[in-house]
Design an enzyme around this catalytic site. Structure first.
Site, PDB file in Angstrom:
ATOM      1  N   ASP A  35      18.817  45.907  73.040  1.00 54.96           N
ATOM      2  CA  ASP A  35      19.734  44.769  72.913  1.00 54.96           C
ATOM      3  C   ASP A  35      19.990  44.484  71.436  1.00 54.96           C
ATOM      4  OD1 ASP A  35      20.538  42.233  75.006  1.00 54.96           O
ATOM      5  OD2 ASP A  35      20.661  41.858  72.850  1.00 54.96           O
ATOM      6  N   ASN A  60      21.395  38.396  84.716  1.00 48.42           N
ATOM      7  CA  ASN A  60      22.230  37.207  84.720  1.00 48.42           C
ATOM      8  C   ASN A  60      23.487  37.532  85.531  1.00 48.42           C
ATOM      9  OD1 ASN A  60      20.484  35.763  82.962  1.00 48.42           O
ATOM     10  ND2 ASN A  60      21.369  36.809  81.200  1.00 48.42           N
ATOM     11  N   GLN A 104      25.694  35.064  82.023  1.00 49.11           N
ATOM     12  CA  GLN A 104      26.196  36.426  81.814  1.00 49.11           C
ATOM     13  C   GLN A 104      27.364  36.380  80.822  1.00 49.11           C
ATOM     14  OE1 GLN A 104      27.412  38.548  85.375  1.00 49.11           O
ATOM     15  NE2 GLN A 104      27.741  40.459  84.243  1.00 49.11           N
ATOM     16  N   VAL A 137      28.409  39.693  79.261  1.00 50.65           N
ATOM     17  CA  VAL A 137      29.047  41.009  79.325  1.00 50.65           C
ATOM     18  C   VAL A 137      29.196  41.371  80.802  1.00 50.65           C
ATOM     19  CG1 VAL A 137      28.904  43.450  78.723  1.00 50.65           C
ATOM     20  CG2 VAL A 137      28.034  41.722  77.122  1.00 50.65           C
ATOM     21  N   HIS A 140      23.957  44.780  84.059  1.00 51.41           N
ATOM     22  CA  HIS A 140      22.857  45.310  83.246  1.00 51.41           C
ATOM     23  C   HIS A 140      21.579  44.548  83.574  1.00 51.41           C
ATOM     24  CE1 HIS A 140      25.036  42.138  81.139  1.00 51.41           C
ATOM     25  NE2 HIS A 140      23.885  41.765  80.621  1.00 51.41           N
ATOM     26  N   HIS A 200      18.054  43.303  82.013  1.00 52.25           N
ATOM     27  CA  HIS A 200      17.300  43.073  80.773  1.00 52.25           C
ATOM     28  C   HIS A 200      15.839  43.411  81.046  1.00 52.25           C
ATOM     29  CE1 HIS A 200      20.381  40.416  78.709  1.00 52.25           C
ATOM     30  NE2 HIS A 200      20.772  40.259  79.963  1.00 52.25           N
TER      31      HIS A 200
HETATM   32  P1  5GP Z   1      24.179  38.872  79.402  1.00 55.83           P
HETATM   33  O1  5GP Z   1      24.247  37.589  78.641  1.00 55.83           O
HETATM   34  O2  5GP Z   1      25.554  39.321  79.837  1.00 55.83           O
HETATM   35  O3  5GP Z   1      23.175  38.871  80.524  1.00 55.83           O
HETATM   36  O4  5GP Z   1      23.618  39.948  78.393  1.00 55.83           O
HETATM   37  C1  5GP Z   1      24.423  40.639  77.499  1.00 55.83           C
HETATM   38  C2  5GP Z   1      23.510  41.184  76.449  1.00 55.83           C
HETATM   39  O5  5GP Z   1      24.212  42.169  75.724  1.00 55.83           O
HETATM   40  C3  5GP Z   1      23.046  40.146  75.445  1.00 55.83           C
HETATM   41  O6  5GP Z   1      21.620  40.095  75.453  1.00 55.83           O
HETATM   42  C4  5GP Z   1      23.601  40.625  74.134  1.00 55.83           C
HETATM   43  O7  5GP Z   1      22.735  40.403  73.038  1.00 55.83           O
HETATM   44  C5  5GP Z   1      23.829  42.095  74.384  1.00 55.83           C
HETATM   45  N1  5GP Z   1      24.914  42.662  73.603  1.00 55.83           N
HETATM   46  C6  5GP Z   1      26.133  42.116  73.383  1.00 55.83           C
HETATM   47  N2  5GP Z   1      26.885  42.929  72.624  1.00 55.83           N
HETATM   48  C7  5GP Z   1      26.119  44.025  72.366  1.00 55.83           C
HETATM   49  C8  5GP Z   1      26.361  45.228  71.616  1.00 55.83           C
HETATM   50  O8  5GP Z   1      27.422  45.459  71.053  1.00 55.83           O
HETATM   51  N3  5GP Z   1      25.333  46.116  71.578  1.00 55.83           N
HETATM   52  C9  5GP Z   1      24.137  45.901  72.209  1.00 55.83           C
HETATM   53  N4  5GP Z   1      23.218  46.839  72.091  1.00 55.83           N
HETATM   54  N5  5GP Z   1      23.884  44.785  72.917  1.00 55.83           N
HETATM   55  C10 5GP Z   1      24.873  43.861  72.994  1.00 55.83           C
END
Ligand code: 5GP
Length: 118
Positions: free
Chosen positions: A31, A87, A94, A96, A100, A102
């Site tokens: 991440d 998420n 969430q 993205v 996915h 975590h």
């Molecule tokens: P969510 O909030 O959708 O459950 O998690 C998305 C995760 O993607 C977050 O923990 C965020 O830090 C990670 N993330 C967002 N943009 C990028 C990126 O460009 N590269 C990587 N490796 N992680 C990302």
């Protein structure tokens, strides 16, 4: 605006990432903004927007993602204590919209589910 998700662009090597594992069904990256000393993301190549959108025919893939989470936890040396988080939806945090998992570890988890954190 591109229709590809951020993670599809990483999978396609259009954007950089620390790739820790990959196979024909998924990829695992670090991440970019870790919430724990170990914070990996298990991402299916299939761009399912969120867990609740997974179809009946995606069941084997869902199981594979769980297995990979355990596998990369073993690779990272944290298989004794890690947390798996998904998420689902904006209201759950969430950001993205490409499914996915975590994988979080090396952080004290004892208090995470206290009432203050729910
Ligand atoms: P969510 O909030 O959708 O459950 O998690 C998305 C995760 O993607 C977050 O923990 C965020 O830090 C990670 N993330 C967002 N943009 C990028 C990126 O460009 N590269 C990587 N490796 N992680 C990302």
């Amino acid at each position: 605006m591109s229709e590809e998700s951020l993670f599809t662009r990483i999978i396609n090597r259009e954007l950089p990432a620390d790739i820790l594992y990959e196979d024909d069904q998924c990829i695992v990256i670090n991440d970019i903004s870790p919430q724990a000393p170990v914070h990996m993301l298990v991402i299916p190549r299939l761009p399912i927007a969120k867990l609740a959108d997974a179809k009946h025919s995606d069941r084997a893939l869902m199981g594979h993602l769980m297995w990979v989470a355990g596998e990369v936890a073993r690779m990272a040396g944290v298989s004794d204590a890690f947390r798996l988080v998904v998420n689902n939806g904006k209201g759950a945090g969430q950001t993205v919209f490409h499914l996915h998992l975590h994988v979080l570890a090396n952080k004290g988890f004892q208090d995470t589910f206290s009432e203050d954190n729910l």
